[in-house]
Design a protein around this motif. Sequence first.
Motif, short mmCIF file in Angstrom:
data_model
loop_
_atom_site.label_atom_id
_atom_site.label_comp_id
_atom_site.label_asym_id
_atom_site.label_seq_id
_atom_site.Cartn_x
_atom_site.Cartn_y
_atom_site.Cartn_z
N ARG A 161 0.82 -1.21 0.00
CA ARG A 161 0.00 0.00 0.00
C ARG A 161 0.86 1.26 0.00
O ARG A 161 0.49 2.26 -0.63
N VAL A 162 1.99 1.24 0.72
CA VAL A 162 2.82 2.45 0.79
C VAL A 162 3.85 2.50 -0.33
O VAL A 162 4.70 3.40 -0.36
N GLY A 163 3.82 1.55 -1.24
CA GLY A 163 4.69 1.57 -2.40
C GLY A 163 6.08 1.01 -2.19
O GLY A 163 6.94 1.16 -3.06
N LEU A 164 6.30 0.36 -1.05
CA LEU A 164 7.62 -0.20 -0.78
C LEU A 164 7.86 -1.53 -1.48
O LEU A 164 8.93 -1.78 -2.02
N LEU A 165 6.84 -2.38 -1.47
CA LEU A 165 7.03 -3.73 -1.99
C LEU A 165 5.77 -4.21 -2.72
O LEU A 165 4.96 -4.97 -2.15
N PRO A 166 5.59 -3.80 -3.96
CA PRO A 166 4.45 -4.34 -4.72
C PRO A 166 4.72 -5.80 -5.07
O PRO A 166 5.88 -6.19 -5.23
N PRO A 167 3.68 -6.60 -5.18
CA PRO A 167 3.89 -7.99 -5.61
C PRO A 167 4.36 -8.03 -7.06
O PRO A 167 4.16 -7.08 -7.82
N SER A 168 5.02 -9.10 -7.40
CA SER A 168 5.47 -9.26 -8.79
C SER A 168 4.28 -9.32 -9.73
O SER A 168 4.32 -8.81 -10.85
N ARG A 169 3.21 -9.97 -9.26
CA ARG A 169 1.96 -10.03 -10.04
C ARG A 169 0.83 -10.37 -9.09
O ARG A 169 1.05 -10.85 -7.98
N VAL A 170 -0.35 -10.09 -9.54
CA VAL A 170 -1.56 -10.46 -8.81
C VAL A 170 -2.36 -11.41 -9.70
O VAL A 170 -2.68 -11.09 -10.84
N GLY A 171 -2.64 -12.59 -9.16
CA GLY A 171 -3.35 -13.59 -9.94
C GLY A 171 -4.80 -13.25 -10.15
O GLY A 171 -5.35 -12.32 -9.53
N ALA A 172 -5.45 -14.01 -11.03
CA ALA A 172 -6.87 -13.81 -11.32
C ALA A 172 -7.72 -14.00 -10.07
O ALA A 172 -8.81 -13.43 -9.94
N ASN A 173 -7.20 -14.79 -9.15
CA ASN A 173 -7.92 -15.03 -7.89
C ASN A 173 -7.65 -13.94 -6.85
O ASN A 173 -8.12 -14.03 -5.72
N GLY A 174 -6.84 -12.93 -7.21
CA GLY A 174 -6.54 -11.84 -6.29
C GLY A 174 -5.34 -12.09 -5.39
O GLY A 174 -4.97 -11.23 -4.59
N TYR A 175 -4.72 -13.25 -5.51
CA TYR A 175 -3.58 -13.58 -4.68
C TYR A 175 -2.35 -12.80 -5.16
O TYR A 175 -2.13 -12.64 -6.37
#
Length: 252
Positions: free
Chosen positions: A24-38
């Motif tokens: 949320r604070v922009g430090l560590l975005p996930p590499s990707r977000v799956g279709a299931n939201g994971y």
Amino acid sequence: MEWTIQELAARAGVTSRTLRHYDRVGLLPPSRVGANGYRYYNPTAVARLQRILLMRRLGMGLPGIAEVLADEVDACDGLRAHIAALEEERDRVERQIRSVRHTLEALESGAEPQMDVMLAGFNDGYKHEVISRWGERAFQASNDWWHGKTLDQQRAWKQAAEDLVAAWVAAAKAGVSPASEHAQSLAARHVRWLSGIPGTPTAEGDRERSIEMVECLGDMYVDDPRFAGMYDDAVGATLVRDALHVYARTRM
């Protein structure tokens, strides 16, 4: 290869909530977000988390960490900086371990532990001064040498230093001239004493820097209030300074 947020949290010893907050604070975005939201994290993201956790452990707040990461051009340079910081922390902890061992050894033998050794690694009073004058390697070598000594060895070294100071004081009270043979023999003894400390220019045989160091120390004995009283009074300190200057110019 990638990991889910739950897998990464478990491996990193943090909570999933923490990782979501970092996102949320922009430090560590996930590499990707799956279709299931994971959320999924690849090795690059894990390396970034490693650095965030290191900076957190060093006491940095999240805004400060964000600035470091945002200003960084090369992640490898950042990792090298972290390695250097961790090595410095490791050295500090090792000094603390040695100081606590000293205290334990002294207490078990019924001796009185020395305060400067007991607090080594907790407050290296002259560290920054030594580094600024002679470099990090000189400080580390001399510091490791001193704290690697046993209690008896430290006492013997300090006694030799006190004997040297007493000899200088006696010479000053006798009105010895700085250029006299007696004063010059004391100056030679003083330089030999310095040469026994690893990391110093005199120990390494660096002639030019040794001369500079000896003259610098002579000046410090007179000018620095921490040392001005070491040789009983100003007359004693001045004799040491002048004799060391003569010795450095004519015999080194």
